[in-house]
Every structure is written in structure tokens, then in C-alpha cells.
Enzyme design. Structure first.
Site, PDB file in Angstrom:
ATOM      1  N   PHE A   1     -14.926  -4.404   1.253  1.00 13.82           N
ATOM      2  CA  PHE A   1     -16.006  -3.426   1.019  1.00 13.82           C
ATOM      3  C   PHE A   1     -16.132  -3.088  -0.464  1.00 13.82           C
ATOM      4  O   PHE A   1     -17.240  -2.886  -0.965  1.00 13.82           O
ATOM      5  CB  PHE A   1     -15.763  -2.161   1.840  1.00 13.82           C
ATOM      6  CG  PHE A   1     -15.554  -2.432   3.303  1.00 13.82           C
ATOM      7  CD1 PHE A   1     -16.406  -3.296   3.988  1.00 13.82           C
ATOM      8  CD2 PHE A   1     -14.515  -1.839   4.004  1.00 13.82           C
ATOM      9  CE1 PHE A   1     -16.219  -3.566   5.335  1.00 13.82           C
ATOM     10  CE2 PHE A   1     -14.319  -2.107   5.355  1.00 13.82           C
ATOM     11  CZ  PHE A   1     -15.165  -2.971   6.020  1.00 13.82           C
TER      12      PHE A   1
ATOM     13  N   SER B   1      -5.143   4.162   5.812  1.00 11.64           N
ATOM     14  CA  SER B   1      -4.891   2.735   5.622  1.00 11.64           C
ATOM     15  C   SER B   1      -4.518   2.420   4.177  1.00 11.64           C
ATOM     16  O   SER B   1      -3.629   1.627   3.908  1.00 11.64           O
ATOM     17  CB  SER B   1      -6.124   1.913   6.001  1.00 11.64           C
ATOM     18  OG  SER B   1      -6.249   1.855   7.397  1.00 11.64           O
TER      19      SER B   1
ATOM     20  N   ARG C   1       0.831  -1.223   0.000  1.00  8.16           N
ATOM     21  CA  ARG C   1       0.000   0.000   0.000  1.00  8.16           C
ATOM     22  C   ARG C   1       0.856   1.260   0.000  1.00  8.16           C
ATOM     23  O   ARG C   1       0.458   2.295  -0.541  1.00  8.16           O
ATOM     24  CB  ARG C   1      -1.012  -0.005   1.133  1.00  8.16           C
ATOM     25  CG  ARG C   1      -0.423  -0.299   2.468  1.00  8.16           C
ATOM     26  CD  ARG C   1      -1.519  -0.571   3.487  1.00  8.16           C
ATOM     27  NE  ARG C   1      -0.904  -0.943   4.742  1.00  8.16           N
ATOM     28  CZ  ARG C   1      -1.118  -0.342   5.903  1.00  8.16           C
ATOM     29  NH1 ARG C   1      -1.949   0.663   5.967  1.00  8.16           N
ATOM     30  NH2 ARG C   1      -0.514  -0.742   6.990  1.00  8.16           N
TER      31      ARG C   1
ATOM     32  N   GLU D   1     -19.622   3.413   0.284  1.00 11.75           N
ATOM     33  CA  GLU D   1     -18.902   2.768  -0.810  1.00 11.75           C
ATOM     34  C   GLU D   1     -19.742   2.643  -2.071  1.00 11.75           C
ATOM     35  O   GLU D   1     -19.219   2.716  -3.190  1.00 11.75           O
ATOM     36  CB  GLU D   1     -18.423   1.377  -0.382  1.00 11.75           C
ATOM     37  CG  GLU D   1     -17.373   1.399   0.725  1.00 11.75           C
ATOM     38  CD  GLU D   1     -17.965   1.605   2.109  1.00 11.75           C
ATOM     39  OE1 GLU D   1     -19.209   1.562   2.251  1.00 11.75           O
ATOM     40  OE2 GLU D   1     -17.193   1.814   3.064  1.00 11.75           O
TER      41      GLU D   1
ATOM     42  N   ASP E   1      -8.781  -7.378  12.675  1.00 11.06           N
ATOM     43  CA  ASP E   1     -10.194  -6.985  12.583  1.00 11.06           C
ATOM     44  C   ASP E   1     -11.171  -8.133  12.340  1.00 11.06           C
ATOM     45  O   ASP E   1     -12.382  -7.950  12.438  1.00 11.06           O
ATOM     46  CB  ASP E   1     -10.364  -5.909  11.512  1.00 11.06           C
ATOM     47  CG  ASP E   1      -9.974  -4.533  12.049  1.00 11.06           C
ATOM     48  OD1 ASP E   1     -10.167  -4.319  13.265  1.00 11.06           O
ATOM     49  OD2 ASP E   1      -9.459  -3.710  11.281  1.00 11.06           O
TER      50      ASP E   1
ATOM     51  N   ARG F   1      -1.926  -5.574   3.162  1.00 15.65           N
ATOM     52  CA  ARG F   1      -1.699  -4.485   4.105  1.00 15.65           C
ATOM     53  C   ARG F   1      -0.282  -4.458   4.670  1.00 15.65           C
ATOM     54  O   ARG F   1       0.220  -3.396   5.046  1.00 15.65           O
ATOM     55  CB  ARG F   1      -2.701  -4.664   5.255  1.00 15.65           C
ATOM     56  CG  ARG F   1      -2.745  -3.558   6.250  1.00 15.65           C
ATOM     57  CD  ARG F   1      -3.779  -3.881   7.326  1.00 15.65           C
ATOM     58  NE  ARG F   1      -3.789  -2.847   8.326  1.00 15.65           N
ATOM     59  CZ  ARG F   1      -4.493  -1.728   8.247  1.00 15.65           C
ATOM     60  NH1 ARG F   1      -5.258  -1.519   7.200  1.00 15.65           N
ATOM     61  NH2 ARG F   1      -4.448  -0.828   9.199  1.00 15.65           N
TER      62      ARG F   1
END
Lengths: 281, 312
Positions: free
Chosen positions: B82, B36, B9, B57, B116, B166
Site C-alpha cells: 500500500f 501489524s 517489525r 494512505e 492474504d 512480517r
């Protein structure tokens, strides 16, 4: 406003309705009701107000019309054919295999269609994005973008997300036109899934709001003109309409949301509309 | 093999700023995860071309479609789960059917948002995005490849899904390699067995291959940079002549690389094994590695399967 212009646009609306009836044909289903409720609005936009050029459908500064209620695409086809975006004979192939005129509009198949719609609730987001993009390219005088929704469609949550974003980005080149015909597929919107205080909701979401009789050409034109004076916020035009307008047996009938006309009804509809349009097709 | 690591990222965020400098049509949309996804770098560089869309979104994807209709090249950012899940219908209907030039960047994909849990871990995104006609699906293996993939995404005319992880990953993409959609990349030669992976499992596969070599088994490691396009002719020569083939992915078995390769190699009579997530959601853990291990996707699990294939 000249009386002549008003009369021309009224007649054009009925000509569009007659074209829709012909396109659907007898004993075949088609979204007749929600097309007819929109006829004056599209007549005014395509033939009396929007800046667009059928010779050059990709003209960057053109005004855009995105039909969020894509099931009324048949009326948009009629308008585009009348403008000369594509040959009239295309209309004979509506919804046939391989036809550019799909049950819901496809921008890659039909010149003049600006976006693909049909899954309800998505057209305002698309229109807001177009409006934002045009503001980047033409900050002084961004081309106008018209998003047309139904009233049953307003139950879709994405609509309200889109309205919020239009206000955040101050999209004063965006106009959301609600074709408030009061009927959804299974009955009156007020009974099936009411969305009361529509104007207040739009205002609370940061819109300038005008309410018009959606079959009164003069009122529609005046609202569009007033929308031009609004700065810094998007505009909503709530157009009160009658589903199936202009065809005696179809007016206010939920069954003509996507119903079939008998051969007799087909002849009646054409006769009534040609009379109002002042010409035969 | 270099042991330097990069973060996909971070590389993505920097490359996006470079692209923004080169092409004024690049615009960026975000749903409140800019720190993020690292789209925040673009916001800082080009605030007028950055659209914070709020935590919404569905509208973000439609709005991006509109920007594409107005001639922009939108990069849409949120977590993979998402983007591909919440906004699937907007991607299919508004973007897909019209072939709009929208770049959908699914960040924190797979198990990489380890803390998460199931709601934030994306194990279906490749299946969902691959199923949309005309969608290009990119799944880079490390930071340096991410740079190439982002640039390729901007070059491609039409919708693109880019899957990003990530966490820090080892650099394994060959520095001299040209990025070509549809072309598998051989990360390690080997004549006995072959491992095919996509995304960040490449480094795990290389570790497994190194361990196997110590036991005298030569394992070829192939990275698949693009799930779409991917054709039979591209993978068949790399699978032919091997005693067994192992396919690994940080994704559901249903509709991912495993099923795709088993189909593309259906006429090749070689034993095949797949390591993927079988009908389970993710869960919270204290590290990404811990989850890869718990779901049987790490180098140790790969070695077990490779031994099984080797011994027949």
C-alpha cells in the site's frame, strides 16, 4: 477597513495579473485563466493579511500558503517577486531550461514556495500536515496555513481524505480556499464533472464555511478575519471567481486554461491591466 | 552463526519508541495497521506525536510530507504494497520532487503476509521506490539490522524507504558490523561462488552455502543492506574471481536487485544467475516458507542454481 487598503489590494491584484501576462509573453502557452481568477485572493493574502517575511523566508512562525492548484504557480511567482522574495529578473526565465521558475512550483528552487505541487489534489494533505506540525510546536497560537485549490481539482479523492483528517485533528489553523472559477481544462465544471452543494459538503466534512466573491477584496478580507474566530475546526473559504478575470478576451474562456495570446491580445491585456492597476509596468 | 531469531517489525516498533524518546521531532503516522506494523508501541508511548490517519494512505503520505515541511521527522507506516503502490504518486510528487524528510516503512513486504494473497504481497516495492530520484532504499536482513536501519533512516536527511518482513527471521547480521549505506556485508567467506541477497533471503543463502560446503564448494554470501545507494565499486571486488554469481531476492525480477547487480557488474565476465519472481503475482499459502519454496526462492532452489554455476 480603510478604503485606501482596499484600493491598494485591488490595484496590486491587477499588477500581479499584468506581471503574469508579461511572464507568459505573446504566442506562448501559460496558465493564464486560473492565475487571473486567483489574483485578488493572493493579493489579499500576501499583501494584506498573512504574516510572512521576505527577508526571512524560513521564519518558523510565518503563515504558509500552499498552492494545491500548482498550475497557477505563475501568479504566486508574481506575488513573491513583488514581495521581494527573489529578483524580478527571474520572471523573464519562466519555464526556460535551468530556470528556478518551473511550470509548477518547486520549493527548493524558489524562496517563498512552501511545497511542491502540480499533481492535483495533493496540496491540502501537505497543508494539513504542516498545520498539524505547527500545532505541536506552537500550541497557543499556531501559524496559519492556507491551501488553495481549484474547483475542478476537487474531483481528486485525496482532497476529501485530507478534509476528513483536517477535521479529525481539529486543524483550526488551516484554511482551504477554493478558487471556484467554474471552468476546468475542457469546459465548464458544471457540465464536465459537476460537484454540487460544495458548501454543504465542506460543512458535512467538519469545516466552518464562508462563501465570498473572490474578486471582492473587502469580502475576502472579512472572511479571513472571521476565520480567525473559528475554534476547533478547519475553515473553508469558497471564493466564487471568473477564470481569466481582468482580461476581456480571456474571461470565462476555457481555451485560456493553458492557452497562448496573440501579440495583439498580449498588448490588449497589458493595456487593460495597467489601466486598472493605475500604473505601467 | 547464531540461531536466535527476531522479528523485524517488533525490533522496528521498539526502536521507534527509543528514537521518539531521543528526538522530539520524530512523529509517527499509521493507516489502521498499527498492531501489524508495531507502530502501536509508539502510540502508547507518545500519543500526542502519533497520527492515526484512517485507512487513507494517499492522504497519509501527503500529510507526512507536510509534517516534514514543519520540521518533523515523520515515520509513515502501512504494508509495503500500500505504501509503495497506493501512495506512489504522493511519494513521487509531494515528497520525492521536494526531497522531503519522510521515512516510509513498508511492512509485511515480499511474501511475508503469506495468508492474504496477491493483493497484500509486495513484489514491486523496491523497483517503485528505487526509481524515485533521491530516495534511499533500505532492506535489512534480520531483526538486529532493522534496529540499525531504523536509526540510520532517522539520521538521513531526505526520503527513505525501509522494507520490513512480517515473520521471525534468523539473526545473521554480524554483531560487530557497522551499518553503512551503500556497503555490502559479507555474511560468509567463500572463494568459489558468490550469492548476493537482500532482505530476509540472507538466511536461506547461508543455508545453501553450508550445504554446498559439505560438497566441497566454497560459497561467499553477501547481503546488500541498501539498494540505494549501491555503486559498482562496492560490489565489484566481492564478485571478482568467482566462478559464478547468484543473485536472489524476494521481489519481482523487474527492477530489483538482480537487474541492478547485473548492470553494476556488466563489465565482469562471470556467469550470473538470478532467482526472483518472474512476472507473477503472489498467492495465499499456509506459511511464508511455503511461498518461498513455491516461487523458487528458498535454499534448495539456490543450491540448484549454485550447482549449475559450479558445473558450468
Amino acid at each position: 477597513m480603510e478604503e485606501q487598503t482596499i484600493q491598494r489590494l485591488e490595484q496590486k491584484a491587477n499588477r500581479l495579473r499584468a506581471l503574469v501576462v508579461k511572464m507568459i509573453g505573446p504566442e506562448k502557452t501559460g496558465h493564464l485563466g486560473g492565475a487571473c481568477s486567483l489574483a485578488e485572493i493572493l493579493s489579499v493574502l500576501y499583501f494584506g493579511f498573512m504574516r510572512h517575511d521576505p527577508e526571512n523566508p524560513q521564519w518558523p512562525q510565518r503563515n504558509r500558503l500552499i498552492l494545491s492548484k500548482g498550475h497557477a504557480g505563475i501568479l504566486q511567482y508574481a506575488a513573491l517577486a513583488e514581495c521581494g522574495y527573489f529578483p524580478q529578473q527571474w520572471c523573464r526565465g519562466l519555464k526556460q531550461l535551468g530556470s528556478p521558475l518551473q511550470g509548477h512550483p518547486d520549493k527548493n528552487k524558489v524562496p517563498g514556495i512552501e511545497a511542491n505541487t502540480g499533481s492535483l489534489g495533493q496540496g491540502v494533505s501537505l497543508a494539513a500536515g504542516v498545520a498539524a506540525g505547527l500545532k505541536l510546536d506552537f500550541p497557543e497560537r499556531p501559524p496559519r496555513v492556507y491551501a488553495i485549490t481549484g474547483d475542478g481539482e476537487l474531483a481528486e479523492g485525496q482532497i476529501w481524505e485530507a478534509l476528513l483528517s483536517a477535521a479529525v485533528y481539529r486543524l483550526d489553523n488551516l484554511r482551504v480556499v477554493v478558487d471556484q472559477n467554474g471552468l476546468q481544462a475542457t469546459g465548464p465544471t458544471k457540465e464536465r464533472f459537476p460537484i454540487p452543494h460544495l458548501e454543504e459538503k465542506f460543512r458535512a466534512f467538519g469545516f466552518a464555511v464562508f462563501t465570498v466573491d473572490g474578486h471582492n477584496v473587502r469580502e475576502i478580507l472579512e472572511a479571513l478575519q472571521k476565520a480567525e474566530e473559528v475554534r476547533g475546526k478547519p475553515v473553508a473559504i469558497v471564493a466564487q471567481t471568473v477564470k481569466g478575470k481582468g482580461i476581456s478576451f480571456a474571461e470565462n474562456q476555457p481555451s485560456f486554461h493553458n492557452g497562448a495570446m496573440t501579440r495583439e491580445q498580449y498588448e490588449t491585456a497589458l493595456r487593460e491591466l495597467e489601466e486598472k492597476a493605475g500604473e505601467a509596468l | 552463526m547464531t540461531h536466535r531469531t527476531h522479528n523485524q517489525r517488533m525490533e522496528y516498533g521498539k526502536t521507534l519508541v527509543e528514537l521518539g524518546r531521543e528526538d522530539p521531532r520524530i512523529v509517527v503516522l499509521e493507516a489502521d495497521l498499527g498492531k501489524s506494523t508495531q507502530s502501536c508501541l509508539f502510540e502508547k508511548a507518545f500519543p500526542e506525536r502519533y497520527f492515526e490517519m484512517g485507512i487513507a494512505e494517499q492522504n497519509m503520505l501527503g500529510f507526512a510530507g507536510g509534517l516534514a515541511l514543519a520540521g518533523k521527522i515523520p515515520f509513515v507506516n502501512t504494508f509495503a504494497v500500500f505504501a509503495a503502490g497506493r501512495a506512489y504518486d504522493q511519494i513521487r510528487q509531494s515528497i520525492g520532487t521536494a526531497g522531503l524528510n519522510v521515512k516510509i516503512v513498508g511492512s509485511s513486504a515480499g511474501f511475508s503476509d503469506f495468508g492474504d494473497g496477491a493483493t497484500h504481497q509486495s513484489l514491486e516495492d523496491l523497483a517503485l521506490m528505487s526509481a524515485i530520484p533521491g530516495m534511499t532504499v533500505l532492506s535489512p536482513c534480520d531483526g538486529p539490522e532493522t534496529v540499525l536501519a531504523v536509526r540510520e533512516a532517522a539520521r538521513i536527511q531526505g526520503p527513505v524507504y525501509l522494507r520490513l518482513s512480517r515473520n521471525d527471521v534468523e539473526n545473521v547480521f554480524p554483531p560487530e558490523e557497522k551499518y553503512t549505506p551503500g556497503k555490502p556485508v559479507v555474511l560468509r567467506e567463500g572463494t568459489d561462488l558468490a550469492v548476493f541477497t537482500t532482505g530476509i533471503l540472507a538466511s536461506q543463502a547461508l543455508q545453501a552455502a553450508n550445504e554446498m560446503e559439505k560438497q566441497g564448494v566454497q560459497v561467499q554470501v553477501v547481503h546488500i543492506p541498501t539498494l540505494k545507494p549501491l555503486e559498482e565499486e562496492a560490489v565489484l571486488p566481492l564478485a571478482r574471481g568467482k566462478k559464478g554469481i547468484l543473485i536472489c531476492e524476494e521481489h519481482s525480477l523487474r527492477g530489483g536487485l538482480g537487474m541492478l547487480l547485473c548492470y553494476l557488474l556488466r563489465n565482469l565476465w562471470v556467469p550470473k544467475e538470478v532467482l526472483a519472481v518472474e512476472d507473477r503475482f503472489g498467492q495465499s499459502a499456509s506459511s511464508h516458507e511455503e511461498l518461498l519454496q513455491a516461487y523458487g526462492l528458498d535454499s534448495r532452489a539456490m543450491q540448484e542454481k549454485l550447482w549449475k554455476l559450479w558445473k558450468g
